[in-house]
Design an enzyme around this catalytic site. Structure first.
Site: not given
Ligand code: 5GP
Ligand code: ZN
Length: 114
Positions: A30-31, A87, A93-94, A100-102
């Site tokens: 994750d970034i 999420n 919180g998506q 995607h699975l965190h």
């Molecule tokens: P969500 O909030 O949809 O559950 O998770 C999306 C996740 O994607 C966030 O934790 C966010 O930090 C990560 N993310 C968003 N943009 C990028 C990206 O360009 N590269 C990577 N590696 N992660 C990203």
């Protein structure tokens, strides 16, 4: 899918170091990590969120879960465990509409979430 960030990461259009990749699935860190180890596992196929799954996606998602836990073990999370989270949509919180699975580990996480 056009204009989907994670489709672009999956296809390589946006270069991202993959920590796992096969024909159907990939994983990358994750970034904005929320734990010492925080990676995402995605299907390459565009599925917007968990509630969009079709019954025919079951083998794909089973494979995704399996690769996620294998990767968690390889990254040293087996002993203390980790959190595996999908999420889903606004209340979940998506922020990226590609399923995607965190996987988060390396610190003790609180429950319930805020
Ligand atoms: P969500 O909030 O949809 O559950 O998770 C999306 C996740 O994607 C966030 O934790 C966010 O930090 C990560 N993310 C968003 N943009 C990028 C990206 O360009 N590269 C990577 N590696 N992660 C990203
Ligand atoms: Zn997508």
């Amino acid at each position: 899918m056009k204009d989907c960030l994670f489709c672009k990461i999956a296809s390589g259009e946006i270069p991202t170091e993959k920590i796992y990749e096969d024909e159907q699935i990939c994983a990358f860190f994750d970034i904005a990590p929320q734990a010492k180890t925080h990676f995402l596992v995605i299907p390459k196929k565009h599925i917007a969120n968990l509630m969009e799954l079709k019954e025919t996606d079951a083998p794909l998602m089973g494979q995704l879960l399996y690769q996620a836990e294998e990767l968690a073990k390889k990254l040293g999370l087996e002993e203390n465990g980790a959190r595996f989270v999908f999420n889903c949509k606004e209340d979940g919180g998506q922020t990226v509409s590609h399923i995607h699975l965190h996987v988060l580990g390396g610190r003790k996480l609180s429950w319930p979430p805020g």
